[in-house]
Design an enzyme around this catalytic site. Structure first.
Site, PDB file in Angstrom:
ATOM      1  CD  GLU A  65      -2.850  -1.095   2.445  1.00  0.00           C
ATOM      2  OE1 GLU A  65      -3.934  -1.657   2.334  1.00  0.00           O
ATOM      3  OE2 GLU A  65      -2.491  -0.533   3.488  1.00  0.00           O
ATOM      4  CB  CYS A  83       2.959   7.431   3.558  1.00  0.00           C
ATOM      5  SG  CYS A  83       3.529   6.291   4.804  1.00  0.00           S
ATOM      6  CB  CYS A  89       6.938  -5.287   8.827  1.00  0.00           C
ATOM      7  SG  CYS A  89       8.314  -4.439   9.624  1.00  0.00           S
ATOM      8  CB  CYS A 137       6.078  -2.023  15.984  1.00  0.00           C
ATOM      9  SG  CYS A 137       7.769  -1.788  15.414  1.00  0.00           S
ATOM     10  CB  CYS A 163       2.700  -1.271  13.720  1.00  0.00           C
ATOM     11  SG  CYS A 163       2.804  -1.330  11.936  1.00  0.00           S
ATOM     12  CB  CYS A 168       0.638   6.746  11.449  1.00  0.00           C
ATOM     13  SG  CYS A 168       2.376   6.452  11.549  1.00  0.00           S
TER      14      CYS A 168
END
Ligand code: SF4
Length: 405
Positions: A127, A140, A147, A151, A154, A378
């Protein structure tokens, strides 16, 4: 090493005590075997042309022309390249493409934020998000599909790492945004897309070479021509790669700090167990090119009763002063997603935290959440592919088509 990494192919060691990460694979060819020229340097384009049988002197000239058409003019077909002999257009088109990633879905938030779900030629989804403001427009950009870092605040971190994106797929995101905003040719004035943050899906410093090569094209004056001052690379704290990032890429640095004590940061940003806060802040102090005019941004997500006390704010100030960091702090109200383990701090708490940092002479704006209605905020990027299969997406597309027809 996490379970996902154990199955990842092509492991490459990164200097320092860090887990190996997958190296980018060569740009996947399109289904018909043609090679994309997007993401290649001038020399690589020349190499491709020569490899396909073009005479070296001509290949050198054509590579220069192709570079200009692809990155400066945004050409999407060889037929529009007017200074390349017409007779050569079919030869190029039979062997190469200038395609961007495929757009699977494009959404616009009621605050103007846009999100694109993109698909690579080998079928992986990622994305990108465009955030327009009064005085700037920020894209962004993602660096990986998924990933490895998990985290805890996230949503992307709940996906396994599928693979690193190639330079073409990274530059391709910026080119696609320019296509969509109608901002070709590259020109310094009057653009909507003024800034880039490497803050989408993935940890950019775990895909160092591809990110460096892609940003070199973005910053090239005859390429996408965006100043390095308008590009920010955000890392969760891959300390051994930070100095190289400053030297070889040279863009602004943002660090996902999110906590000021070992226990809390170990929980929220688990890479902290490998590179602790003090080590990270020393690497920030040593970051080449950081000064008062080019401050390091510390991202700090506000999590209720977790990292948001006045003591946390005072400790943040102490640490920034201890390392004499030219810093600003971005306070990000947490955007909960289904199943998220945290809640957002109250507005009063955020204000109090921000005041303490601000009164110490450090800028600490509270970021307005953007694109919440389309999950573009975010820490929320997670491709629909995880939730919907390809077949479902195709069926949805057919239904949409039928409804329109
Ligand atoms: S915040 Fe960044 S590094 Fe951490 S899990 Fe999410 S995408 Fe990965």
């Amino acid at each position: 090493m996490c379970a996902d990494m154990q199955t990842a192919p092509n492991l490459m060691p990164i200097p320092g005590h860090v887990d190996p990460v997958p190296v980018p694979r060569p740009e996947p060819a399109s289904a018909d075997g043609r090679r994309s020229l997007v993401g290649l340097t001038r020399d690589q384009i020349r190499g491709e042309l020569e490899g396909a049988g073009m005479e070296p002197k001509q290949a050198k000239l054509r590579a220069k022309q192709l570079w200009h058409w692809i990155y400066n003019r945004g050409a999407t077909a060889f037929g529009t390249m007017t200074d390349i002999a017409k007779a050569q257009h079919p030869w190029l088109a039979e062997r190469f493409t200038v395609d961007r990633p495929e757009v699977v879905e494009a959404q616009v938030s009621n605050d103007g934020t846009r999100k694109w779900l993109l698909r690579s030629t080998d079928g992986h989804d990622f994305e990108m998000v465009f955030i327009p403001d009064a005085d700037r427009g920020t894209l962004c950009v993602s660096s990986q599909v998924g990933c490895t870092l998990n985290c805890r605040f996230c949503h992307t971190g709940t996906m396994r790492l599928v693979r690193n994106l190639t330079p073409g797929e990274i530059v391709g995101q910026v080119m696609l945004a320019r296509d969509s905003l109608g901002e070709w040719p590259s020109q310094p004035e009057g653009r909507m897309l003024t800034n880039i943050v490497m803050m989408g899906m993935g940890e950019p410093l775990y895909n160092f070479d591809a990110v460096r090569d892609a940003l070199a094209i973005v910053m090239d004056g005859d390429g996408l021509a965006l100043s390095k001052r308008r590009i920010t690379l955000s890392t969760s704290g891959v300390v051994p790669m930070m100095e190289r990032a400053g030297k070889e890429i040279g863009v602004n640095l943002a660090v996902s700090l999110h906590a000021v004590t070992k226990d809390v940061r170990d929980e929220i940003v688990p890479i902290n167990k490998k590179y602790g806060i003090e080590e990270l802040l020393q690497a920030c102090a040593d970051y080449p090119g950081a000064n008062n005019a080019r401050r390091i941004t510390f991202e700090y997500v506000m999590l209720k009763d977790k990292n948001d006390s006045d003591d946390d704010a005072r400790e943040l100030v102490r640490l920034i002063r201890k390392y004499k960091l030219p810093a600003k702090v971005n306070l990000i109200p947490f955007n909960p997603w289904p199943g998220a383990p945290y809640e957002c701090s109250t507005p009063d708490r955020i204000r109090s935290f921000s005041n303490i940092v601000f009164e110490a002479g450090i800028s600490a704006p509270v970021r307005t959440p953007r694109g919440r209605d389309i999950d573009a905020a975010c820490g929320q990027l997670k491709t629909s592919a995880e939730k919907r299969s390809r077949a479902e997406l195709d069926r949805l597309a057919e239904e949409k088509q039928a409804a329109l027809g």
